[in-house]
Design an enzyme around this catalytic site. Structure first.
Site, short mmCIF file in Angstrom:
data_model
loop_
_atom_site.label_atom_id
_atom_site.label_comp_id
_atom_site.label_asym_id
_atom_site.label_seq_id
_atom_site.Cartn_x
_atom_site.Cartn_y
_atom_site.Cartn_z
CE LYS A 187 41.26 32.83 18.00
NZ LYS A 187 42.28 33.86 17.79
N GLY A 193 45.60 32.80 21.20
CA GLY A 193 45.95 31.64 20.38
C GLY A 193 45.50 31.85 18.95
N GLY A 212 43.50 30.83 15.32
CA GLY A 212 42.17 30.32 14.95
C GLY A 212 42.15 28.81 14.84
N PRO A 213 43.06 28.26 14.03
CG PRO A 213 44.25 27.86 12.07
CD PRO A 213 43.98 28.92 13.10
CB VAL A 258 43.04 28.95 20.81
CG1 VAL A 258 42.04 29.50 21.81
CG2 VAL A 258 44.33 28.55 21.52
N GLY A 259 40.87 28.62 18.44
CA GLY A 259 39.53 28.87 17.90
C GLY A 259 38.80 27.56 17.63
CD GLU A 274 29.92 42.30 12.69
OE1 GLU A 274 29.89 42.45 11.45
OE2 GLU A 274 30.85 42.65 13.39
CD GLU A 303 34.70 42.73 4.59
OE1 GLU A 303 35.09 41.62 4.99
OE2 GLU A 303 33.96 43.47 5.27
#
Ligand code: ADP
Ligand code: MG
Length: 472
Positions: free
Chosen positions: A169, A200, A202-203, A205-206, A244, A378
Site C-alpha cells: 500500500k 488506499g 492508512g486507517p 487499507v493499511g 524504517e 522531526e
C-alpha cells in the site's frame, strides 16, 4: 487530469471494490491534476489471497529464478526514465536533481538485491544441522510519499529476494506515480500474485493489511507515530515488523573543518529532498569558537540553494508535498521563535516571488539548545537548527542525545579524527565527509528510528526464518 481507476491484483489491473476518491494535486501550482479511486478491506482480502496462492511457488524458486526476476525489474524501470521523472515532478514536486537520482536509484535497488541473493547462503550447515533460510510468508508493505518509486522498489526487491509475495500500500497521495511505476513493473512479467498493489488510506487499507491473518511480515516506512499503531496491531498475529522511521540527524562540523567544503555539504544534507527526508541532517553542530564564522558561511551559501519550480534544473529546493506539510512547517518555524531561537535566515510564509505552490522559506535557527522541540522533533521540511558545542566530547553527547538514531554526518579535515567521532555515534548510517550514496549499505535506525535493516543480506535476514533439519 488523470483518473486512477485501478489497483493491481494477481497480475492484473482491476477496479477496486472501494469507491472513495482522493484528489491529486500538483504542489508547485496547487492545481488538481487527477484523482484516485481508493481500495478498501475487500481489496486487501483479494490481494492477500493472491499473494498467498503465489507463495508456494515463489518460496521454492531458485536463486537463478529470483535473480532473473530482479534483473527484469531493473531493466523495465531503467528503460525509459522520462515518464517516471515527469510524473514524480508533477505530483510530488521534487527538484530535477532528486527525481533523476530517484528513478536511477529505483532501478539499481533491484540490481543490488540480485547481487545480495547471489551471495546469500540460503543453505547452511551448523553443527550437524542442515539449515535452510525460508521466507516467513506473505509480506505486507506500507510506504510514504517522499520517495515513492524507491520505496516500492525496495519492498519488492526484498520480497523477491526472500521468496515472499508482496502486497503493498503506497502512500495514497502518490497514486499517479504508483500507476506509472506499476505499469512498468507489470512489464517485467512476474508470476501472478507475486506483486499486488492496493491504493488506499492508512486507517482503511493499511490497517486491513496490518490485521490480516495471512500476512506474516510487515515492512513499514513512515512516521514513528503510525509505526506504533502498526506494531501494536501486529502482536496478535505474531507478525514480524521491519520499521524504517523518522530521524533528527546531527551534522557535526569538526573544529578543524574547512568551511568552504563543509558548509555546502551540511546544507545539501539538511535540505535533501526539500527537507522531506528522514535522513536529513537537521541539527548542525558547530564549535562554539567558530560560531560567527559558521553562521556567516551558512547565510552566504544558502543563497546558492535556489527554491522554486521543480522543473528548473537550477532549483535545489522544491515545494513541500502538500498543504498539510506546508502548515506543519509554518507551525515549527513559529515554535522555534517562541522557544527563543533566533532566525539566521528564512522564517514563516513563502519565499519572495513564489505566491502559488506550497513553497516554504529555507530556514536556519541559531541559538538553539538540544532540549528545544525544534531540535528534538522531526520537522520534515527545510528547517535546520544550529547548535554550539564546546569540545568533541560534547559534540558526541549532543548528537546521541536524541530519540532518533537513523543517520549522522561528520565533517572534518583530519579524516581519522572524524572517523573516531563517527565510531561513537549511535545511528544506522554515519556519513563521513560527504561520502557518496552507497546503495549496498544497510539502512535503518536505532531507537525511535526503527527496527531491523533493509538492503543486502541484512534486508534478507529480516524476511527469512531458519529451519534446521537434524539427522542421526
Ligand atoms: P504522513 O502522515 O506524513 O503521511 P505516515 O507515517 O502517516 O506519514 O504515512 C506513511 C504510510 O503509512 C502511508 O502509506 C499511510 O497511508 C500509512 N498509514 C498511516 N496511518 C496508518 C495506520 N494507522 N495503519 C497503517 N498504515 C498507516
Ligand atoms: Mg500520518
Amino acid at each position: 487530469m488523470r483518473s486512477i481507476e485501478h489497483i493491481y491484483i494477481n497480475g492484473e489491473f482491476v477496479v477496486p471494490c472501494g469507491e472513495d476518491r482522493l484528489d491529486l494535486i500538483n504542489p508547485a501550482t496547487e492545481e488538481k491534476i487527477g484523482d484516485v479511486r481508493l481500495g478498501n478491506e475487500d481489496d486487501v482480502k483479494a490481494a492477500v489471497a493472491a499473494a498467498k496462492r503465489a507463495l508456494p511457488s515463489l518460496a521454492s524458486s531458485t536463486k537463478a529464478e529470483r535473480i532473473d526476476m530482479l534483473h527484469s525489474l531493473r531493466d523495465t524501470i531503467a528503460a525509459k526514465p522520462d515518464e517516471l521523472v515527469r510524473t514524480m515532478t508533477e505530483e510530488y514536486g521534487a527538484p530535477s536533481y532528486f527525481t533523476a537520482f530517484s528513478v536511477q536509484n529505483a532501478a539499481s535497488i533491484f540490481d543490488v538485491m540480485a547481487e545480495a541473493v547471489a551471495a546469500y547462503e540460503f543453505d547452511r550447515l551448523v553443527g550437524k544441522s542442515a539449515i535452510r533460510m525460508l521466507p516467513r510468508g506473505v509480506l505486507a508493505a506500507i510506504t510514504p510519499w517522499n520517495s515513492n518509486f524507491g520505496f516500492i522498489a525496495t519492498k519488492l526487491a526484498h520480497a523477491i529476494g526472500s521468496g515472499s509475495p508482496l502486497v503493498i500500500k503506497p502512500a495514497e497521495q502518490s497514486a499517479l506515480q504508483t500507476e506509472v511505476f506499476a505499469r512498468r513493473l507489470h512489464q517485467a512479467g512476474l508470476p501472478s500474485g507475486v506483486l499486488n498493489i492496493v491504493n488506499g488510506t492508512g486507517p482503511i487499507v493499511g490497517a486491513a493489511l496490518t490485521n490480516h491473518p495471512d500476512v506474516a511480515t510487515i515492512s513499514f516506512t513512515g512516521s514513528t507515530q503510525a509505526a506504533k499503531i502498526i506494531q501494536r496491531a501486529a502482536i496478535d498475529g505474531m507478525k514480524r515488523v521491519i520499521l524504517e522511521l523518522g530521524g533528527k540527524a546531527p551534522t557535526i562540523i569538526m573544529q578543524d573543518a574547512d568551511l568552504d567544503q563543509a558548509i555546502p555539504i551540511a546544507l545539501m544534507s539538511g535540505f535533501a529532498n526539500s527537507g522531506q527526508a528522514c535522513v536529513a541532517g537537521t541539527r548542525i553542530l558547530a564549535p562554539r569558537s567558530r560560531m560567527t564564522e559558521v553562521s556567516e558561511k551558512l547565510r552566504v551559501e544558502i543563497e546558492n540553494l535556489k527554491v522554486g519550480d521543480p522543473q528548473d534544473p537550477q532549483v535545489r529546493i522544491g515545494p513541500l508535498a502538500s498543504h498539510a506539510q506546508w502548515e506543519r512547517i509554518q507551525t515549527y518555524i513559529r515554535l522555534g521563535v517562541e522557544e527563543g531561537a533566533t532566525l539566521l535566515t528564512g522564517g514563516t510564509g513563502r519565499p519572495t516571488g513564489l505566491e502559488k505552490g506550497w513553497f516554504a522559506r529555507p530556514t536556519i535557527f541559531t541559538g538553539v539548545t538540544n532540549n528545544m522541540r525544534i531540535a528534538r522533533e522531526e520537522i520534515f521540511g527545510p528547517v535546520l537548527c544550529l547548535i554550539a558545542y564546546d569540545d568533541e566530547e560534547e559534540a558526541v553527547e549532543i548528537s546521541n542525545d536524541s530519540e532518533y538514531g537513523l543517520q549522522a554526518y561528520v565533517l572534518g579535515s583530519d579524516q581519522s579524527r572524524a572517523l573516531r567521532v563517527a565510531e561513537r555515534l549511535l545511528a544506522g548510517r554515519v556519513i563521513v565527509n560527504g561520502a557518496p550514496h552507497d546503495p549496498r549499505a544497510p539502512f535503518g535506525g536505532f531507537k525511535q528510528s526503527g527496527i531491523g535493516r533493509e538492503i543486502g543480506a541484512y534486508g534478507l535476514d529480516g524476511m527469512l526464518e531458519p529451519r534446521a533439519i537434524l539427522t542421526p
